[in-house]
Motif scaffolding. Structure first.
Motif, PDB file in Angstrom:
ATOM      1  N   ILE A 125      26.753  11.175  11.798  1.00 18.98           N
ATOM      2  CA  ILE A 125      28.094  11.761  11.855  1.00 18.98           C
ATOM      3  C   ILE A 125      28.415  12.425  10.522  1.00 18.98           C
ATOM      4  CG2 ILE A 125      30.562  11.236  12.007  1.00 18.98           C
ATOM      5  CD1 ILE A 125      29.764   8.993  14.023  1.00 18.98           C
ATOM      6  N   GLN A 126      28.120  11.731   9.426  1.00 11.28           N
ATOM      7  CA  GLN A 126      28.379  12.295   8.096  1.00 11.28           C
ATOM      8  C   GLN A 126      27.609  13.602   7.902  1.00 11.28           C
ATOM      9  OE1 GLN A 126      27.440   9.709   4.802  1.00 11.28           O
ATOM     10  NE2 GLN A 126      28.030  11.238   3.296  1.00 11.28           N
ATOM     11  N   LYS A 127      26.348  13.603   8.241  1.00 10.52           N
ATOM     12  CA  LYS A 127      25.528  14.811   8.078  1.00 10.52           C
ATOM     13  C   LYS A 127      26.068  15.959   8.925  1.00 10.52           C
ATOM     14  CE  LYS A 127      20.781  16.455   8.459  1.00 10.52           C
ATOM     15  NZ  LYS A 127      19.413  16.123   8.820  1.00 10.52           N
ATOM     16  N   THR A 128      26.434  15.657  10.167  1.00 11.34           N
ATOM     17  CA  THR A 128      26.931  16.701  11.070  1.00 11.34           C
ATOM     18  C   THR A 128      28.280  17.231  10.619  1.00 11.34           C
ATOM     19  OG1 THR A 128      25.719  15.665  12.884  1.00 11.34           O
ATOM     20  CG2 THR A 128      27.433  17.245  13.480  1.00 11.34           C
ATOM     21  N   LEU A 129      29.200  16.339  10.268  1.00 12.59           N
ATOM     22  CA  LEU A 129      30.516  16.793   9.808  1.00 12.59           C
ATOM     23  C   LEU A 129      30.403  17.558   8.492  1.00 12.59           C
ATOM     24  CD1 LEU A 129      32.883  13.834  10.726  1.00 12.59           C
ATOM     25  CD2 LEU A 129      32.554  16.004  11.942  1.00 12.59           C
ATOM     26  N   THR A 130      29.477  17.174   7.627  1.00 14.94           N
ATOM     27  CA  THR A 130      29.252  17.913   6.379  1.00 14.94           C
ATOM     28  C   THR A 130      28.822  19.341   6.689  1.00 14.94           C
ATOM     29  OG1 THR A 130      28.713  15.902   5.153  1.00 14.94           O
ATOM     30  CG2 THR A 130      27.916  17.988   4.238  1.00 14.94           C
ATOM     31  N   SER A 131      27.921  19.490   7.653  1.00 16.46           N
ATOM     32  CA  SER A 131      27.440  20.837   8.007  1.00 16.46           C
ATOM     33  C   SER A 131      28.539  21.689   8.628  1.00 16.46           C
ATOM     34  CB  SER A 131      26.242  20.747   8.955  1.00 16.46           C
ATOM     35  OG  SER A 131      26.642  20.380  10.257  1.00 16.46           O
ATOM     36  N   LEU A 132      29.563  21.037   9.185  1.00 16.29           N
ATOM     37  CA  LEU A 132      30.691  21.755   9.795  1.00 16.29           C
ATOM     38  C   LEU A 132      31.881  21.875   8.840  1.00 16.29           C
ATOM     39  CD1 LEU A 132      30.581  20.042  13.316  1.00 16.29           C
ATOM     40  CD2 LEU A 132      29.853  22.373  12.768  1.00 16.29           C
ATOM     41  N   ASP A 133      31.687  21.482   7.573  1.00 19.79           N
ATOM     42  CA  ASP A 133      32.765  21.469   6.565  1.00 19.79           C
ATOM     43  C   ASP A 133      33.953  20.624   6.990  1.00 19.79           C
ATOM     44  OD1 ASP A 133      31.379  23.118   4.733  1.00 19.79           O
ATOM     45  OD2 ASP A 133      32.032  24.918   5.824  1.00 19.79           O
ATOM     46  N   ARG A 134      33.674  19.512   7.673  1.00 17.64           N
ATOM     47  CA  ARG A 134      34.743  18.615   8.115  1.00 17.64           C
ATOM     48  C   ARG A 134      34.600  17.213   7.529  1.00 17.64           C
ATOM     49  NH1 ARG A 134      37.927  19.991  12.506  1.00 17.64           N
ATOM     50  NH2 ARG A 134      39.239  18.406  11.564  1.00 17.64           N
ATOM     51  N   TRP A 135      33.670  17.002   6.621  1.00 15.32           N
ATOM     52  CA  TRP A 135      33.491  15.701   5.994  1.00 15.32           C
ATOM     53  C   TRP A 135      34.326  15.674   4.720  1.00 15.32           C
ATOM     54  CZ3 TRP A 135      31.985  11.214   7.683  1.00 15.32           C
ATOM     55  CH2 TRP A 135      31.699  10.188   6.788  1.00 15.32           C
ATOM     56  N   VAL A 136      35.593  15.316   4.879  1.00 14.74           N
ATOM     57  CA  VAL A 136      36.516  15.246   3.748  1.00 14.74           C
ATOM     58  C   VAL A 136      37.272  13.927   3.826  1.00 14.74           C
ATOM     59  CG1 VAL A 136      36.775  17.752   3.507  1.00 14.74           C
ATOM     60  CG2 VAL A 136      38.305  16.509   5.013  1.00 14.74           C
ATOM     61  N   PRO A 137      37.688  13.395   2.685  1.00 15.58           N
ATOM     62  CA  PRO A 137      38.385  12.113   2.690  1.00 15.58           C
ATOM     63  C   PRO A 137      39.768  12.189   3.327  1.00 15.58           C
ATOM     64  CG  PRO A 137      38.127  12.930   0.430  1.00 15.58           C
ATOM     65  CD  PRO A 137      37.454  13.903   1.333  1.00 15.58           C
ATOM     66  N   ALA A 138      40.235  11.036   3.757  1.00 20.30           N
ATOM     67  CA  ALA A 138      41.575  10.932   4.336  1.00 20.30           C
ATOM     68  C   ALA A 138      42.604  11.461   3.351  1.00 20.30           C
ATOM     69  CB  ALA A 138      41.882   9.482   4.689  1.00 20.30           C
ATOM     70  N   GLY A 139      43.591  12.134   3.890  1.00 16.99           N
ATOM     71  CA  GLY A 139      44.651  12.697   3.062  1.00 16.99           C
ATOM     72  C   GLY A 139      44.405  14.137   2.666  1.00 16.99           C
ATOM     73  N   GLU A 140      43.178  14.626   2.873  1.00  9.78           N
ATOM     74  CA  GLU A 140      42.866  16.016   2.551  1.00  9.78           C
ATOM     75  C   GLU A 140      42.798  16.846   3.826  1.00  9.78           C
ATOM     76  OE1 GLU A 140      39.588  16.717  -0.059  1.00  9.78           O
ATOM     77  OE2 GLU A 140      40.123  15.052  -1.384  1.00  9.78           O
ATOM     78  N   ALA A 141      43.113  18.131   3.696  1.00 11.97           N
ATOM     79  CA  ALA A 141      43.080  19.027   4.847  1.00 11.97           C
ATOM     80  C   ALA A 141      41.699  19.021   5.488  1.00 11.97           C
ATOM     81  CB  ALA A 141      43.446  20.451   4.419  1.00 11.97           C
ATOM     82  N   GLY A 142      41.671  18.952   6.799  1.00 12.16           N
ATOM     83  CA  GLY A 142      40.418  18.980   7.536  1.00 12.16           C
ATOM     84  C   GLY A 142      39.827  17.621   7.845  1.00 12.16           C
ATOM     85  N   HIS A 143      40.411  16.541   7.303  1.00 12.64           N
ATOM     86  CA  HIS A 143      39.878  15.200   7.559  1.00 12.64           C
ATOM     87  C   HIS A 143      39.957  14.863   9.045  1.00 12.64           C
ATOM     88  CE1 HIS A 143      38.925  10.972   7.151  1.00 12.64           C
ATOM     89  NE2 HIS A 143      40.034  10.666   7.798  1.00 12.64           N
ATOM     90  N   ILE A 144      38.878  14.331   9.572  1.00 13.24           N
ATOM     91  CA  ILE A 144      38.854  13.808  10.933  1.00 13.24           C
ATOM     92  C   ILE A 144      38.927  12.298  10.817  1.00 13.24           C
ATOM     93  CG2 ILE A 144      37.459  13.508  13.016  1.00 13.24           C
ATOM     94  CD1 ILE A 144      36.318  16.289  12.566  1.00 13.24           C
ATOM     95  N   THR A 145      39.953  11.717  11.416  1.00 11.53           N
ATOM     96  CA  THR A 145      40.108  10.264  11.408  1.00 11.53           C
ATOM     97  C   THR A 145      38.888   9.640  12.067  1.00 11.53           C
ATOM     98  OG1 THR A 145      42.513  10.478  11.460  1.00 11.53           O
ATOM     99  CG2 THR A 145      41.585   8.369  12.157  1.00 11.53           C
ATOM    100  N   LEU A 146      38.276   8.669  11.392  1.00 10.60           N
ATOM    101  CA  LEU A 146      37.039   8.062  11.859  1.00 10.60           C
ATOM    102  C   LEU A 146      37.225   6.551  11.952  1.00 10.60           C
ATOM    103  CD1 LEU A 146      34.029   8.436  12.564  1.00 10.60           C
ATOM    104  CD2 LEU A 146      33.543   8.348  10.112  1.00 10.60           C
ATOM    105  N   ILE A 147      37.157   6.050  13.177  1.00 11.10           N
ATOM    106  CA  ILE A 147      37.307   4.619  13.449  1.00 11.10           C
ATOM    107  C   ILE A 147      36.035   4.139  14.132  1.00 11.10           C
ATOM    108  CG2 ILE A 147      38.622   2.859  14.718  1.00 11.10           C
ATOM    109  CD1 ILE A 147      40.355   4.178  12.638  1.00 11.10           C
ATOM    110  N   GLY A 148      35.472   3.041  13.654  1.00 10.47           N
ATOM    111  CA  GLY A 148      34.246   2.526  14.243  1.00 10.47           C
ATOM    112  C   GLY A 148      34.274   1.023  14.434  1.00 10.47           C
ATOM    113  N   ILE A 149      33.251   0.551  15.097  1.00  9.32           N
ATOM    114  CA  ILE A 149      33.082  -0.877  15.365  1.00  9.32           C
ATOM    115  C   ILE A 149      31.799  -1.332  14.686  1.00  9.32           C
ATOM    116  CG2 ILE A 149      32.591  -2.591  17.171  1.00  9.32           C
ATOM    117  CD1 ILE A 149      34.339  -1.026  19.041  1.00  9.32           C
ATOM    118  N   ASP A 150      31.796  -2.479  14.116  1.00 14.01           N
ATOM    119  CA  ASP A 150      30.663  -3.256  13.615  1.00 14.01           C
ATOM    120  C   ASP A 150      30.816  -3.651  12.154  1.00 14.01           C
ATOM    121  OD1 ASP A 150      29.252  -3.476  16.024  1.00 14.01           O
ATOM    122  OD2 ASP A 150      28.156  -1.625  15.653  1.00 14.01           O
ATOM    123  N   GLY A 151      31.387  -2.811  11.315  1.00 12.58           N
ATOM    124  CA  GLY A 151      31.579  -3.172   9.912  1.00 12.58           C
ATOM    125  C   GLY A 151      30.288  -3.285   9.118  1.00 12.58           C
ATOM    126  N   TRP A 152      29.332  -2.399   9.383  1.00 13.14           N
ATOM    127  CA  TRP A 152      28.084  -2.384   8.627  1.00 13.14           C
ATOM    128  C   TRP A 152      28.376  -2.027   7.176  1.00 13.14           C
ATOM    129  CZ3 TRP A 152      23.596   0.242  11.739  1.00 13.14           C
ATOM    130  CH2 TRP A 152      23.443  -0.403  12.962  1.00 13.14           C
TER     131      TRP A 152
END
Length: 139
Positions: free
Chosen positions: A99-126
């Protein structure tokens, strides 16, 4: 005796946090696990039932992955590049590197609070997920 996690509850908890962070509006990509397994089906059921009941103004785009990285990253690539996606719910943290690699390639891998951030919620807590939470990329 069989001891199992509450996978329906985990999906519902992810839904509630996603709905809260998106303030009940937007589009979410749900990366489902293997729907022929109880874990995958229950996590998806918990998430989708909660979304329908509590956040009817959030559109959920469901993509099955069969727990496969290539299917998850293909879904992210296709959906995020063709739709305005505000959040991604993952049935497993296993896919986070893809997901990180793909969102980076789409210029959408940005931290919360910054323009373009996609809220990311997951399960497992790795460990990777906890690092991304600390870094502000995973919510």
């Amino acid at each position: 005796m069989t001891v199992r996690a509450d996978n329906v509850g985990m999906g519902a908890t992810g839904c509630e946090e996603m709905g809260r962070l998106l303030e009940g509006e937007g589009t979410v990509l749900e990366l489902q696990g293997d729907l022929s397994s109880s874990n995958g089906l229950d996590r998806s059921t918990g998430f989708s039932v909660c979304m329908a009941e509590k956040f009817p103004n959030i559109t959920v785009v469901q993509k099955p992955t069969d727990w496969a990285m290539d299917k998850a990253t293909d879904a992210v690539q296709t959906v995020v590049s063709t739709q305005d996606v505000n959040g991604i719910f993952t049935a497993s943290d296993y896919w986070l590197p893809g997901i990180q690699k793909t969102l980076t390639s789409l210029d959408r891998w940005v931290p919360a609070g910054e323009a373009g951030h996609i809220t990311l919620i997951g399960i497992d807590g790795w460990a990777e997920a906890l690092g991304l939470i600390r870094g502000g990329y995973q919510d």
